[in-house]
Design a protein around this motif. Sequence first.
Motif, PDB file in Angstrom:
ATOM      1  N   ASN A  86      12.329  22.419  -0.350  1.00  0.00           N
ATOM      2  CA  ASN A  86      11.299  23.138   0.493  1.00  0.00           C
ATOM      3  C   ASN A  86      11.712  24.484   0.982  1.00  0.00           C
ATOM      4  N   GLN A  87      10.890  25.390   1.127  1.00  0.00           N
ATOM      5  CA  GLN A  87      10.942  26.838   1.445  1.00  0.00           C
ATOM      6  C   GLN A  87      11.924  26.833   2.635  1.00  0.00           C
ATOM      7  N   THR A 100       7.456  21.381   1.207  1.00  0.00           N
ATOM      8  CA  THR A 100       6.613  22.438   0.922  1.00  0.00           C
ATOM      9  C   THR A 100       5.978  22.536  -0.342  1.00  0.00           C
ATOM     10  N   THR A 118       3.667  22.912  -3.451  1.00  0.00           N
ATOM     11  CA  THR A 118       2.521  23.754  -3.793  1.00  0.00           C
ATOM     12  C   THR A 118       1.937  23.222  -5.195  1.00  0.00           C
ATOM     13  N   GLN A 156      11.684  31.158   8.014  1.00  0.00           N
ATOM     14  CA  GLN A 156      11.270  29.720   8.198  1.00  0.00           C
ATOM     15  C   GLN A 156      12.075  29.040   8.789  1.00  0.00           C
ATOM     16  N   MET A 211       6.331  22.852   8.397  1.00  0.00           N
ATOM     17  CA  MET A 211       5.604  23.885   7.671  1.00  0.00           C
ATOM     18  C   MET A 211       4.866  23.011   6.550  1.00  0.00           C
ATOM     19  N   VAL A 212       3.390  23.065   6.502  1.00  0.00           N
ATOM     20  CA  VAL A 212       2.657  22.547   5.512  1.00  0.00           C
ATOM     21  C   VAL A 212       1.935  23.671   5.006  1.00  0.00           C
ATOM     22  N   VAL A 213       2.218  23.717   3.430  1.00  0.00           N
ATOM     23  CA  VAL A 213       1.724  25.329   2.980  1.00  0.00           C
ATOM     24  C   VAL A 213       0.664  24.980   1.995  1.00  0.00           C
ATOM     25  N   GLN A 261      -1.328  32.067   0.153  1.00  0.00           N
ATOM     26  CA  GLN A 261      -0.888  31.710   1.719  1.00  0.00           C
ATOM     27  C   GLN A 261      -2.242  32.274   2.087  1.00  0.00           C
TER      28      GLN A 261
END
Lengths: 261, 261, 261
Positions: free
Chosen positions: A30-31, A73, A75, C34, C50-52, C78
């Motif tokens: 994750n980021q 995170t 995507t 972050q 952080m849930v993106v 984003q």
Amino acid sequence: MQPDLLSPAHTAHVASQLATRSPLIHCLTNQVVQSFTANVLLAVGASPAMVVDHEEALAFSAIADALLINIGTLTREQALAMRAAIDGANRAGKPWTLDPVAVGPLAFRSRFAREILAQKPAAIRGNASEILALAGNGAGGRGVDATQGAQEAVSAARELAQQTGAIVAVTGEVDYVTDGDRTLTITGGDPLMTRVVGTGCALSAVVAAACALPGSRLENVAAACGVFALAGKRAAAQSQGPGSFPSLFLDALYQLHTEGA
Amino acid sequence: MQPDLLSPAHTAHVASQLATRSPLIHCLTNQVVQSFTANVLLAVGASPAMVVDHEEALAFSAIADALLINIGTLTREQALAMRAAIDGANRAGKPWTLDPVAVGPLAFRSRFAREILAQKPAAIRGNASEILALAGNGAGGRGVDATQGAQEAVSAARELAQQTGAIVAVTGEVDYVTDGDRTLTITGGDPLMTRVVGTGCALSAVVAAACALPGSRLENVAAACGVFALAGKRAAAQSQGPGSFPSLFLDALYQLHTEGA
Amino acid sequence: MQPDLLSPAHTAHVASQLATRSPLIHCLTNQVVQSFTANVLLAVGASPAMVVDHEEALAFSAIADALLINIGTLTREQALAMRAAIDGANRAGKPWTLDPVAVGPLAFRSRFAREILAQKPAAIRGNASEILALAGNGAGGRGVDATQGAQEAVSAARELAQQTGAIVAVTGEVDYVTDGDRTLTITGGDPLMTRVVGTGCALSAVVAAACALPGSRLENVAAACGVFALAGKRAAAQSQGPGSFPSLFLDALYQLHTEGA
């Protein structure tokens, strides 16, 4: 069944092996924790690489010694790269480790985690809420935090290990590592570790590295948890708070293999 | 041709110029090192900005004093933003620097790196394996780590400089910086720098900043390497391991211009 | 109208409330900060996540106690997730905070910031150039740095608060926090905070957390700024430069609630 305590000698052996063999770990994580994860792997003597494009991820996970998949995170684009990387690792016979961050309450990652479980992870590391949710026995935590203690998830961890063939580590105040049959417990660490982002995620990266070592995978994964607990305890004893902890922790991880445990 | 040693006085001059002029550096860099890169630029007195959308990247690289392109975690979307940023920089006459992370074994980034080489980078900084691969003389390293020493890549660096017109810095235990004709060598630093993620990537950002200064670009890029080697040596002398190194290193970079070298 | 000084007792009260209530903060923030943002929230006793992904962001902002929107590295993808998260927060009656990083000179983020202003942020925190640009009274700064002092933006902050209903914090050497009618000033902090990336962005996350507390939102947001100024001053007094500052700052934030202010 009574869990066994992990032997300190095996922890020291794995700390030394990680530094000597320096496995190359492909991290799709994750980021938030990429830098800390890389620094933890470097501190234990392993070699991290984050290769994120799906075409490159497929090729690179065959070159690397082990793969980490952390869905913190996730995507849509990262899911493609993760599928490709798992594919590349499996074709090349390289072990991959799953960190099912916040699985349960969040739908997209939960579908994805269940999908890739079929791709035979070598290890799974999560907190109690995550392991319960992944095993189908709980709704998961609130966000990234566990709402259950690790002990409550030991049965779920055993079931998950039996279902998937993976070594399952459920970590918390005490860690439990199981192959579905035998279970090892690891004590140590410090509550301060929960006030620093990424300690669990970075542990999953060291679990991934431990899966690249020869010998008992159950014992090696447990020793990865042991390395963390030992370094965490030493760092917490010297730190003034969560700000001073990470640098002391990385130094302690490094000293475990440069000065001996 | 014998390489020359970089003059310590020029390192001190560049350290002071970076802080006085405080160039604004547009960084399109990899996900792992963004925070450390920004903190390194701030510590030397420069001003970092990461503007990643392709529309904004085009506009912003004309406003900034210099641009950094680091392909460590290249994605398709980031490649679009990088092309736009290079375009904006070139139209506005602003210098851009390439860090060809892990070029060679990975196909997507290698195609991209070769494509943008035609867009006239002002400087290129890489390890020996990356410079050899970019010059067409090697297959690259394993992941992000060099498998050759910097000295083995000096000829390749000279060729690459002649082909592209860029200043080429090949860094390792000793750094070599060349314009294809004259070559400067920089000694110092510490092996501990290889146990911390992003030191090379952050050096590339300072190289980008050095390209925004007046005077000899060859000497300014070499001085950027000199600033790193000096701060690295000072930090390593005080540190207990890779955890305590980064904060000492940033303090040392800051003290170079606030207390004089 | 004369601004009032924030009461130190209210700063201590908010520091304690953040740790006791531990609000869960959904952060959609920029790529560079972050990790530091998460560590700052953990240090004050809050819980970051952080849930993106856009689907998950919609669901999660209803579960979380507050939402942070920081547009520092805005991408098209984003922006979708941010619109969904704001939607989820608004439907669930959860407060959201805007950090309009570098608004003004950059077109894509400026259009986006103006669009989401209509979605009723609970709070807005920015530097003088950002607040002036957002209020329509200035062209913005150069990159992420303010080119005006905070005092020059106090009138713009009041107007913006009146237009949007948000508490507006304009931060700099002195911070001003206003509801459009009453304005509180906060002094303290240290110039070293501008040599560390993400201090402003992390303050916005603590502002978001303060919006989840009961009581006067104006005073709570001002107290969030007070917590930062106090911890910043203490950390700077002990630090050797920008490298040693962040860990001392996080320790100071932690000590504010564990040892009392």
